[in-house]
Design an enzyme around this catalytic site. Sequence first.
Site, PDB file in Angstrom:
ATOM      1  N   CYS A  58       0.847  -1.090   0.158  1.00  0.00           N
ATOM      2  CA  CYS A  58      -0.081  -0.083  -0.013  1.00  0.00           C
ATOM      3  C   CYS A  58       0.812   1.149   0.197  1.00  0.00           C
ATOM      4  CB  CYS A  58      -1.065  -0.141   1.176  1.00  0.00           C
ATOM      5  SG  CYS A  58      -2.022  -1.496   1.540  1.00  0.00           S
ATOM      6  N   ARG A 112       4.512   0.695  -6.425  1.00  0.00           N
ATOM      7  CA  ARG A 112       4.332  -0.134  -5.458  1.00  0.00           C
ATOM      8  C   ARG A 112       3.392  -1.182  -5.518  1.00  0.00           C
ATOM      9  NH1 ARG A 112       6.635   1.680  -0.781  1.00  0.00           N
ATOM     10  NH2 ARG A 112       5.123   0.688   0.710  1.00  0.00           N
ATOM     11  N   TRP A 125      -3.166  -2.346  -1.483  1.00  0.00           N
ATOM     12  CA  TRP A 125      -2.771  -3.745  -2.073  1.00  0.00           C
ATOM     13  C   TRP A 125      -3.532  -4.677  -1.263  1.00  0.00           C
ATOM     14  CZ3 TRP A 125       0.371  -5.493  -6.330  1.00  0.00           C
ATOM     15  CH2 TRP A 125       0.167  -6.913  -6.452  1.00  0.00           C
ATOM     16  N   ASN A 157      -1.006   1.160   5.941  1.00  0.00           N
ATOM     17  CA  ASN A 157      -0.060   0.169   5.050  1.00  0.00           C
ATOM     18  C   ASN A 157       0.303  -0.862   6.030  1.00  0.00           C
ATOM     19  OD1 ASN A 157       1.949  -1.368   3.359  1.00  0.00           O
ATOM     20  ND2 ASN A 157       3.439   0.202   3.685  1.00  0.00           N
ATOM     21  N   GLY A 158       0.132  -2.168   5.723  1.00  0.00           N
ATOM     22  CA  GLY A 158       0.618  -3.150   6.742  1.00  0.00           C
ATOM     23  C   GLY A 158      -0.551  -4.095   7.118  1.00  0.00           C
ATOM     24  N   GLU A 180      18.533 -21.647  -6.991  1.00  0.00           N
ATOM     25  CA  GLU A 180      18.057 -20.079  -7.242  1.00  0.00           C
ATOM     26  C   GLU A 180      19.523 -19.244  -6.882  1.00  0.00           C
ATOM     27  OE1 GLU A 180      15.860 -16.669  -7.272  1.00  0.00           O
ATOM     28  OE2 GLU A 180      15.672 -18.830  -7.831  1.00  0.00           O
ATOM     29  N   LYS A 235      20.352 -16.412  -9.745  1.00  0.00           N
ATOM     30  CA  LYS A 235      20.914 -15.119  -9.454  1.00  0.00           C
ATOM     31  C   LYS A 235      22.321 -14.743 -10.127  1.00  0.00           C
ATOM     32  CE  LYS A 235      17.229 -14.027  -8.609  1.00  0.00           C
ATOM     33  NZ  LYS A 235      16.620 -15.081  -9.250  1.00  0.00           N
ATOM     34  N   GLU A 272      22.276 -14.947 -13.880  1.00  0.00           N
ATOM     35  CA  GLU A 272      21.556 -13.714 -14.581  1.00  0.00           C
ATOM     36  C   GLU A 272      21.975 -12.611 -14.629  1.00  0.00           C
ATOM     37  OE1 GLU A 272      16.624 -14.772 -13.916  1.00  0.00           O
ATOM     38  OE2 GLU A 272      17.995 -14.216 -11.970  1.00  0.00           O
ATOM     39  N   HIS A 298      29.336 -37.744  -9.916  1.00  0.00           N
ATOM     40  CA  HIS A 298      28.703 -38.248 -11.015  1.00  0.00           C
ATOM     41  C   HIS A 298      28.831 -37.348 -12.125  1.00  0.00           C
ATOM     42  CE1 HIS A 298      26.586 -41.575  -8.945  1.00  0.00           C
ATOM     43  NE2 HIS A 298      26.480 -41.018  -8.230  1.00  0.00           N
ATOM     44  N   LYS A 351      11.334  -9.196 -17.883  1.00  0.00           N
ATOM     45  CA  LYS A 351      10.732  -9.610 -16.330  1.00  0.00           C
ATOM     46  C   LYS A 351       9.714 -10.583 -16.523  1.00  0.00           C
ATOM     47  CE  LYS A 351       9.972  -8.867 -12.130  1.00  0.00           C
ATOM     48  NZ  LYS A 351      11.143  -9.463 -11.262  1.00  0.00           N
TER      49      LYS A 351
END
Length: 623
Positions: free
Chosen positions: A2, A27, A87, A113-114, A496, A500, A503, A519, A618
Site C-alpha cells: 500500500c 508499489r 494492495w 499500510n501493513g 536459486e 541469480k 542472470e 557423478h 521480467k
Amino acid sequence: MCGIVGYVGARPVQGLLLAGLEKLEYRGYDSAGLSVLNGDGVDSVRAVGNLQALRDAVAQTARAAVADGGAAVALAEPSTGIGHTRWATHGRVSERNAHPHEDEAGRIHIVVNGIVENYIVLKRELEASGVTFTSETDAEVIAHVIARHYDGDLPAAVRAAYGELVGHFAFVAMAADEPGVLVGVRRECPLVVGRGEGEQFLASAVPAFLEHTRRVQFIEDGELVVLRPGGVEFMSPAGEPIEREVVEIDWDAETAEKGGYETFMLKEIHEQADAVAETVADRTARGDGVDLGDLGTIDDAFLRELRRIVVVACGTSYHAGLIGRYAIEGWARVPVEMDIASEYRYRDPVVGPGDLVIGISQSGETADTLAAMRLARARGATVLAITNVMGSQATRDADGVLFTRAGLEIGVAATKTFVSQVAAMYLFALRLAELRGTLEPARLSELVGELKRLPHLIAEMLDGDDEAIKAVAERHHQAEFFLYLGRHIGLPVALEGALKLKEISYIATDAYAAGEMKHGPIALLDEATPVVCVATESPVLDKVVSNMQEVRVRGAHVIAVASDGDEEIGEHADELLRVPRTDWMLAPLLAVIPLQLLAYHVARLRGLNVDQPRNLAKTVTVE
C-alpha cells in the site's frame, strides 16, 4: 504494498494527493481513495482499479455537488487530506474495502499500510460495544479504536490506540474536528515526512512529495509524528518529545523511487521482510493454524481428499515450487511432482480428477505456465494459481488463487517475489497438514510461530553488516565458473543462488544436488573454483559436510551458508556466510538472502547493470 500520502498546508489538497499517489504506483495496488477536510466535515472518494478510476470518481463527485447547488471546488479547496493506494490483504478488492476508512461518526479517517495482527480480538470487543463495521479489512479497526479514545486531542487518541495494536503497520489519521492536523505512526512499515514552508507532507516514500520539497525527516520504528502547517513534532508512544534531524536529499526522480538505494534490485532485496510479512501475517493471525481465505472453488473437502499435487513453473518460480514440494510432502504427506512448465504439456502428462495442479507465476502471465495450467484443467484436474498480480491471466485460468503480496518488482532478477512465493507455499503446506491431520497441534503451532518470526529475522539480516558477503564477492568476482551444491531443502536454494549469479553477473554457474557431484561435476573442480554450499542445519547436514570435504580435497574454495551457532562447520569451509537459526524446513527463506547479495555484489564489481541484465525480460509472455 500500500501507498500513503498526507498533506497539511495552504494549497488545494486534492491535486497534491492524486499526484503523490501517482508517484507511488510502482508499489502496486488494486484500488485507491482519498479523504479531504472541508468546512462541513470530510469528503471521501474511493474507486477500484487504477488512479484514473479514482480521478473519474472525484470528477463525478464534483459534478454531483454542482448539480445539488454546491461548489464545483468542493474537493479542491480543503488544505488537509490523506490518500491511499491499496494492495488487498484482508478483504476482497472492492470499493468498500478501499481506504480511507472512518469511524461510525465520520470523525476519524485513516489510511494504513501493513497488517493489524490482533484485529479479530479488537473487532470483537468493538462489536460487543455496539460498533458496526462497514468493510472486511483489518485496517478499519484502527479508525474505531482511535475514535474510542478521541476527546478532541488526535495525537493523544492515536498514542492510546497504538498501544492496543499488534502487527507491522504505518498509518496516518485525520480528525474532522481538527483541521490542519495529521498524526502518523510507524511500526516496521515505511513512513517519511516532507518538510515545506507553511506545509508538510507525509508518505510511504519520498517520490510522493519530491517535486515539492527535498527536506525530509525519517521516522524510526515506534515513533509518532504530528504534522501541522507550521511544523512537525516527533514523539514516543508515551508522548515524550523526540528530536529528528531534517535531511536535505539530492535524489533525482529515479533515485527517489529506489528509496535511496543504488539499484532497484538492492531496494527489493531489502523489502523482503515486508514482502514475507504481508504474505503471511493475516493468514497466521490465529497462531495455531493457517487461514487462506477464499480459494475459489477449491474447498477444504477437496484438499482433504486430493490424491496428489503437481507443481508447474519456470525459473525462480520453479525453485519456489521445489521448496514447497519438500514442505508439502514432509508436513502434509501428499505426493508432489515437479514439472518445468515449458516441458509439461509436451510429454502428454497423466493428470485428471482428484489431482491438484499448482501453477506458480510472479506475473500471472508466463506463457508456458499458463499453457500447462490450461492443459491440466482441460483434463479434469483442479488448478491453483500462486501469483503476485491481481487480475492477471493466471487468476482467470485457475479454479483458485493464492496471492503473494510482494508489491511491484522492478528488477528483472526476482528477489522479493521469490521469498513471497516460498512463504505462500509454506502457508499452503501447513494448511493442508492442518486439514489432513498430519501434524500434531503443538508442532503445527510451533511451525506457524516460526513462520511468523521469519520477517523479523530477515529484517535483522538485512539491517546488519554484509561486509563478509562483500569480501567474498571481492575475492571471487573475476572467477570464470561457480559451482553451487545443496541437499534436500538446501538444493532449491543452491539452484536459486546459482540462477541469480548467472542472470546478473554472466558468470558460468552450475548447481547440483551435492550427492550427484561425484557423478560428473567433480571433474570441473580446481584451485580456481569457488564452490558455494548450502549448509544450514538439517537432517542431511552431515552428508553436506562430507561433500564439502570432497571439494576441498580437490583444491576448490568452499563458501558455506551456515546457521548461527554451528561452530563445527567452520572447519570444513574457507569462508562462512551466517544466517539466523530457525526450523530447518523454513531455513531457505533465510539462506537465499546471502546468495542474492553475493550475486549482487559480484555483478556490481564487474560493472554490470543488475536491474536490466542482457537478453532477459521480467515476464516471459511468449513461448
